[in-house]
Design an enzyme around this catalytic site. Structure first.
Site, PDB file in Angstrom:
ATOM      1  N   GLN A 131       0.836  -1.350   0.193  1.00 10.28           N
ATOM      2  CA  GLN A 131       0.107   0.028   0.031  1.00 10.28           C
ATOM      3  C   GLN A 131       0.812   1.286  -0.080  1.00 10.28           C
ATOM      4  OE1 GLN A 131      -3.674  -0.806   2.910  1.00 10.28           O
ATOM      5  NE2 GLN A 131      -1.924  -1.844   3.660  1.00 10.28           N
TER       6      GLN A 131
ATOM      7  N   HIS B  95      -1.293   1.180  -4.443  1.00  7.70           N
ATOM      8  CA  HIS B  95      -1.919   2.516  -4.311  1.00  7.70           C
ATOM      9  C   HIS B  95      -1.082   3.567  -4.942  1.00  7.70           C
ATOM     10  CE1 HIS B  95      -4.128   1.559  -0.345  1.00  7.70           C
ATOM     11  NE2 HIS B  95      -4.973   0.996  -1.273  1.00  7.70           N
TER      12      HIS B  95
ATOM     13  N   CYS C 131      -0.110  13.562 -16.187  1.00  2.40           N
ATOM     14  CA  CYS C 131      -0.847  14.710 -16.524  1.00  2.40           C
ATOM     15  C   CYS C 131      -2.227  14.646 -16.395  1.00  2.40           C
ATOM     16  CB  CYS C 131      -0.175  14.963 -18.148  1.00  2.40           C
ATOM     17  SG  CYS C 131      -1.188  16.197 -18.952  1.00  2.40           S
TER      18      CYS C 131
ATOM     19  N   CYS D  90       2.599  19.878 -16.828  1.00  2.00           N
ATOM     20  CA  CYS D  90       2.906  19.070 -17.995  1.00  2.00           C
ATOM     21  C   CYS D  90       3.364  20.041 -19.111  1.00  2.00           C
ATOM     22  CB  CYS D  90       1.995  18.234 -18.497  1.00  2.00           C
ATOM     23  SG  CYS D  90       2.349  17.496 -19.857  1.00  2.00           S
TER      24      CYS D  90
ATOM     25  N   THR E 167       0.325  -2.773   8.762  1.00  2.00           N
ATOM     26  CA  THR E 167      -0.944  -1.882   8.311  1.00  2.00           C
ATOM     27  C   THR E 167      -1.941  -2.243   9.375  1.00  2.00           C
ATOM     28  OG1 THR E 167      -2.411  -1.936   6.345  1.00  2.00           O
ATOM     29  CG2 THR E 167      -1.755  -4.096   7.084  1.00  2.00           C
TER      30      THR E 167
ATOM     31  N   ASN F 113       2.901  -6.720  13.613  1.00  2.00           N
ATOM     32  CA  ASN F 113       2.736  -5.380  14.060  1.00  2.00           C
ATOM     33  C   ASN F 113       2.875  -5.184  15.481  1.00  2.00           C
ATOM     34  OD1 ASN F 113       1.025  -2.712  14.521  1.00  2.00           O
ATOM     35  ND2 ASN F 113       0.038  -3.192  12.741  1.00  2.00           N
ATOM     36  N   PRO F 114       3.409  -4.061  16.046  1.00  2.00           N
ATOM     37  CA  PRO F 114       3.593  -3.922  17.315  1.00  2.00           C
ATOM     38  C   PRO F 114       2.167  -3.783  17.920  1.00  2.00           C
ATOM     39  CG  PRO F 114       4.846  -2.343  16.028  1.00  2.00           C
ATOM     40  CD  PRO F 114       3.999  -3.077  15.238  1.00  2.00           C
TER      41      PRO F 114
ATOM     42  N   ALA G 175       8.721  -4.247  12.559  1.00  2.00           N
ATOM     43  CA  ALA G 175       9.013  -5.265  11.253  1.00  2.00           C
ATOM     44  C   ALA G 175      10.777  -5.387  10.749  1.00  2.00           C
ATOM     45  CB  ALA G 175       8.399  -4.584  10.094  1.00  2.00           C
TER      46      ALA G 175
HETATM   47  C1  BV8 Z   1     -12.094   2.638  -3.241  1.00  2.00           C
HETATM   48  C2  BV8 Z   1      -2.122   6.522  -1.655  1.00  2.00           C
HETATM   49  C3  BV8 Z   1     -13.907   2.535  -4.695  1.00  2.00           C
HETATM   50  C4  BV8 Z   1      -2.039   8.254  -1.430  1.00  2.00           C
HETATM   51  C5  BV8 Z   1      -3.927   5.639  -0.178  1.00  2.00           C
HETATM   52  C6  BV8 Z   1     -16.059   0.953   2.693  1.00  2.00           C
HETATM   53  C7  BV8 Z   1     -16.252   1.632   4.041  1.00  2.00           C
HETATM   54  C8  BV8 Z   1     -15.705   2.872   4.328  1.00  2.00           C
HETATM   55  C9  BV8 Z   1     -15.033   3.506   3.254  1.00  2.00           C
HETATM   56  C10 BV8 Z   1     -14.441   2.955   2.247  1.00  2.00           C
HETATM   57  C11 BV8 Z   1     -15.122   1.666   2.001  1.00  2.00           C
HETATM   58  N1  BV8 Z   1     -14.692   1.390   0.764  1.00  2.00           N
HETATM   59  C12 BV8 Z   1     -14.128   2.411   0.498  1.00  2.00           C
HETATM   60  C13 BV8 Z   1     -13.969   3.388   1.223  1.00  2.00           C
HETATM   61  C14 BV8 Z   1     -13.399   4.520   0.985  1.00  2.00           C
HETATM   62  C15 BV8 Z   1     -12.010   4.395   1.023  1.00  2.00           C
HETATM   63  C16 BV8 Z   1     -11.444   3.724   2.688  1.00  2.00           C
HETATM   64  O1  BV8 Z   1     -11.230   2.618   2.799  1.00  2.00           O
HETATM   65  N2  BV8 Z   1     -11.340   4.909   3.739  1.00  2.00           N
HETATM   66  C17 BV8 Z   1     -10.760   4.316   5.149  1.00  2.00           C
HETATM   67  C18 BV8 Z   1     -10.045   5.708   5.497  1.00  2.00           C
HETATM   68  C19 BV8 Z   1     -12.204   3.982   5.914  1.00  2.00           C
HETATM   69  N3  BV8 Z   1     -11.019   3.619   0.267  1.00  2.00           N
HETATM   70  C20 BV8 Z   1     -10.801   4.304  -0.624  1.00  2.00           C
HETATM   71  O2  BV8 Z   1     -11.233   5.439  -1.087  1.00  2.00           O
HETATM   72  C21 BV8 Z   1     -10.219   3.339  -1.980  1.00  2.00           C
HETATM   73  N4  BV8 Z   1     -10.872   3.615  -3.019  1.00  2.00           N
HETATM   74  O3  BV8 Z   1     -12.598   2.075  -2.468  1.00  2.00           O
HETATM   75  O4  BV8 Z   1     -12.624   3.051  -4.587  1.00  2.00           O
HETATM   76  C22 BV8 Z   1     -14.826   3.222  -4.127  1.00  2.00           C
HETATM   77  C23 BV8 Z   1     -14.654   4.618  -3.855  1.00  2.00           C
HETATM   78  C24 BV8 Z   1     -15.622   5.409  -3.133  1.00  2.00           C
HETATM   79  C25 BV8 Z   1     -16.399   4.657  -2.543  1.00  2.00           C
HETATM   80  C26 BV8 Z   1     -16.600   3.162  -2.252  1.00  2.00           C
HETATM   81  C27 BV8 Z   1     -15.788   2.535  -3.136  1.00  2.00           C
HETATM   82  C28 BV8 Z   1      -8.856   3.838  -2.289  1.00  2.00           C
HETATM   83  C29 BV8 Z   1      -8.083   3.858  -1.066  1.00  2.00           C
HETATM   84  C30 BV8 Z   1      -6.475   4.313  -1.228  1.00  2.00           C
HETATM   85  C31 BV8 Z   1      -6.153   5.549  -0.942  1.00  2.00           C
HETATM   86  N5  BV8 Z   1      -4.743   6.020  -0.862  1.00  2.00           N
HETATM   87  N6  BV8 Z   1      -2.670   6.106  -0.647  1.00  2.00           N
HETATM   88  C32 BV8 Z   1      -1.204   8.490  -0.838  1.00  2.00           C
HETATM   89  O5  BV8 Z   1      -0.368   7.861  -0.059  1.00  2.00           O
HETATM   90  O6  BV8 Z   1      -0.880   9.862  -0.712  1.00  2.00           O
HETATM   91  S1  BV8 Z   1      -4.164   4.714   1.372  1.00  2.00           S
HETATM   92  C33 BV8 Z   1      -2.785   5.275   2.229  1.00  2.00           C
HETATM   93  O7  BV8 Z   1      -3.298   5.138   3.474  1.00  2.00           O
HETATM   94  C34 BV8 Z   1      -1.542   4.247   2.466  1.00  2.00           C
HETATM   95  O8  BV8 Z   1      -1.335   3.971   0.981  1.00  2.00           O
HETATM   96  C35 BV8 Z   1      -2.231   3.227   3.049  1.00  2.00           C
HETATM   97  O9  BV8 Z   1      -2.974   2.309   2.465  1.00  2.00           O
HETATM   98  C36 BV8 Z   1      -3.184   3.843   4.138  1.00  2.00           C
HETATM   99  C37 BV8 Z   1      -2.446   3.918   5.336  1.00  2.00           C
HETATM  100  O10 BV8 Z   1      -2.749   2.731   6.192  1.00  2.00           O
HETATM  101  P1  BV8 Z   1      -1.401   1.847   6.692  1.00  2.00           P
HETATM  102  O11 BV8 Z   1      -0.436   1.827   5.535  1.00  2.00           O
HETATM  103  O12 BV8 Z   1      -2.106   0.659   7.246  1.00  2.00           O
HETATM  104  O13 BV8 Z   1      -0.766   2.677   7.592  1.00  2.00           O
HETATM  105  P2  BV8 Z   1      -1.281   3.270   9.065  1.00  2.00           P
HETATM  106  O14 BV8 Z   1      -0.446   4.640   9.577  1.00  2.00           O
HETATM  107  O15 BV8 Z   1      -2.847   3.454   8.928  1.00  2.00           O
HETATM  108  O16 BV8 Z   1      -1.016   2.099  10.065  1.00  2.00           O
HETATM  109  C38 BV8 Z   1       0.436   1.742  10.310  1.00  2.00           C
HETATM  110  C39 BV8 Z   1       0.629   0.510  11.066  1.00  2.00           C
HETATM  111  O17 BV8 Z   1       1.887   0.211  11.106  1.00  2.00           O
HETATM  112  C40 BV8 Z   1      -0.008   0.663  12.422  1.00  2.00           C
HETATM  113  O18 BV8 Z   1      -0.924  -0.743  12.641  1.00  2.00           O
HETATM  114  C41 BV8 Z   1       1.128   0.518  13.269  1.00  2.00           C
HETATM  115  O19 BV8 Z   1       1.001   0.005  14.459  1.00  2.00           O
HETATM  116  C42 BV8 Z   1       2.340  -0.455  12.544  1.00  2.00           C
HETATM  117  N7  BV8 Z   1       3.532   0.038  12.891  1.00  2.00           N
HETATM  118  C43 BV8 Z   1       4.235   1.051  13.307  1.00  2.00           C
HETATM  119  N8  BV8 Z   1       5.477   1.004  13.384  1.00  2.00           N
HETATM  120  C44 BV8 Z   1       5.617  -0.277  12.900  1.00  2.00           C
HETATM  121  C45 BV8 Z   1       4.678  -1.021  12.523  1.00  2.00           C
HETATM  122  N9  BV8 Z   1       4.400  -2.013  12.266  1.00  2.00           N
HETATM  123  C46 BV8 Z   1       5.694  -2.864  12.061  1.00  2.00           C
HETATM  124  N10 BV8 Z   1       6.913  -2.206  12.168  1.00  2.00           N
HETATM  125  C47 BV8 Z   1       6.845  -0.840  12.799  1.00  2.00           C
HETATM  126  N11 BV8 Z   1       8.217  -0.409  12.951  1.00  2.00           N
END
Ligand code: BV8
Length: 249
Positions: free
Chosen positions: A99, A117, A125, A146, A186, A211-212, A229
Site C-alpha cells: 500500500q 496505491h 498529466c 506538464c 498495516t 505489527n507492534p 518489522a
Molecule cells: C475505493 C495513496 C472504490 C495516496 C492511499 C468501505 C467503508 C468505508 C470507506 C470505504 C469503503 N470502501 C471504500 C472506502 C473509502 C476508502 C477507505 O477505505 N477509507 C478508510 C479511511 C475508511 N477507500 C478508498 O477510497 C479506496 N478506493 O475503495 O474505490 C470506492 C470509492 C468510493 C467509495 C466506495 C468505493 C482507495 C484507498 C487508497 C487511498 N490511497 N495512499 C497517498 O499515500 O498519498 S491509502 C494510504 O493510507 C496508504 O497507501 C495506506 O494504504 C493507508 C495507510 O494505512 P496503513 O498503511 O495501514 O498505515 P497506518 O498509518 O494506518 O498504520 C500503520 C500500522 O503500522 C499501524 O498498525 C502501526 O501499529 C504499525 N506500525 C508502526 N510502526 C511499525 C508498525 N508495524 C511494523 N513495524 C513497525 N516498526
C-alpha cells in the site's frame, strides 16, 4: 518462534503473498498515516489525498507531496524491507502487495510486487493522462505542470478513487490462492486491501501478522508477532530458510 502448524506449510513451492503498509517504512523515518507522526501541518491524509482537495488547492496538496518526497528521498530501505526482498529470492511462488507509495520495496530489490496505491515518484498529466518518473526534490515549480501546460498530479490512488482494475484483479487472485499470507505494518483500515486477509483465510491460507499493535486483522490472523518489522522479519526469514534447508535439502 514459529508453531508447527506454520512450519509444516513451509516448502519450496509454498505460495507466499506479503501485504505491507506504512508501518514497514516507519523504521526508515517515513511517517505512518495513523501514528502520532501521521499529521502534516494540521491535516489528516484522508483530507489531502483526495481529488476534491486537489481541485480546491493543488498547491497545498503538492506542498504535502513535496514534503513527503523530501523525507523519502533521504530514507533508506530498512532490515524489514531487506528481509522481504530475501523472501522473494528464497521462494519462487512469492508476491508482494504494498500500500506504500514510497518506492522503498523496489529500492530493497523486490521485483515481484504491485504498488496497489501507486508511487509518488511518478506523476500523471491531468489532461493527457501520460505517466512519467519525476525525482525532483524539492520540486522547482509547485504545482508542477506538464509540457502541455496542464497540471501534473501524483500517480497515486486517492481516497474515493478506484484502484487500477488489473492490479485489483491480480491481487485478489494471488490472495485467494496463497498458502501463507504475511501482513506487515498495516492498521487494516483502508479498503479494499483491508479485506484481503479475510479473502485468504476463507480459502484456507495461514495468516501471519507482524505489527507492534493489535489491529482488526489480528482477529483473523492465525498468529500475530508483536514487534517492529525491522526486528521481527529478519528472524522470521532466518527461521523460514532453516526449515527449507532442514526439511527440503
Ligand atoms: C475505493 C495513496 C472504490 C495516496 C492511499 C468501505 C467503508 C468505508 C470507506 C470505504 C469503503 N470502501 C471504500 C472506502 C473509502 C476508502 C477507505 O477505505 N477509507 C478508510 C479511511 C475508511 N477507500 C478508498 O477510497 C479506496 N478506493 O475503495 O474505490 C470506492 C470509492 C468510493 C467509495 C466506495 C468505493 C482507495 C484507498 C487508497 C487511498 N490511497 N495512499 C497517498 O499515500 O498519498 S491509502 C494510504 O493510507 C496508504 O497507501 C495506506 O494504504 C493507508 C495507510 O494505512 P496503513 O498503511 O495501514 O498505515 P497506518 O498509518 O494506518 O498504520 C500503520 C500500522 O503500522 C499501524 O498498525 C502501526 O501499529 C504499525 N506500525 C508502526 N510502526 C511499525 C508498525 N508495524 C511494523 N513495524 C513497525 N516498526
Amino acid at each position: 518462534m514459529l508453531p508447527e502448524s506454520l512450519r509444516e506449510r513451509i516448502r519450496p513451492e509454498t505460495k507466499l503473498v506479503v501485504i505491507t503498509g506504512a508501518g514497514i517504512s516507519a523504521e526508515s523515518g517515513v511517517p505512518t498515516f495513523r501514528g502520532e507522526d501521521g499529521l502534516w501541518r494540521r491535516f489528516r491524509a484522508e483530507e489531502l489525498a483526495t481529488s476534491w482537495a486537489f481541485q480546491r488547492d493543488p498547491k497545498l496538496v503538492w506542498e504535502w507531496y513535496d514534503w513527503r518526497r523530501g523525507i523519502i528521498s533521504r530514507a533508506k530501505p530498512n532490515p524489514g524491507h531487506l528481509a522481504i526482498a530475501e523472501l522473494e529470492r528464497l521462494l519462487p511462488n512469492f508476491y508482494l502487495i504494498t500500500q506504500n507509495v514510497d518506492g522503498l520495496h523496489r529500492r530493497a530489490g523486490n521485483r515481484k510486487l504491485v504498488e496497489i496505491h501507486g508511487n509518488l515518484w511518478f506523476v500523471r498529466c491531468t489532461r493527457e493522462g501520460t505517466v512519467t518518473e519525476n525525482y525532483e526534490v524539492p520540486l522547482k515549480e509547485i504545482p508542477p505542470r506538464c509540457r502541455c501546460g496542464a497540471l501534473l498530479r501524483p500517480h497515486v490512488v486517492w481516497f474515493g478513487e478506484s484502484l487500477d482494475p488489473d492490479d485489483l484483479r491480480r491481487s485478489l487472485e494471488l490472495v485467494r490462492n496463497c498458502d501463507l499470507l504475511l501482513v506487515v505494518g498495516t492498521s487494516g483500515v483502508v479498503q479494499p486491501v483491508a479485506s484481503f486477509p479475510w479473502e485468504a483465510k476463507e480459502r484456507g491460507a495461514f495468516v501471519l501478522e507482524v505489527n507492534p499493535q493489535s489491529t482488526p486483522i489480528s482477529s483473523v490472523a492465525d498468529l500475530s508477532l508483536r514487534g517492529k518489522a525491522g526486528e521481527v522479519l529478519p528472524k522470521l526469514v532466518e527461521e523460514i530458510r532453516e526449515v527449507l534447508l532442514r526439511r527440503h535439502p
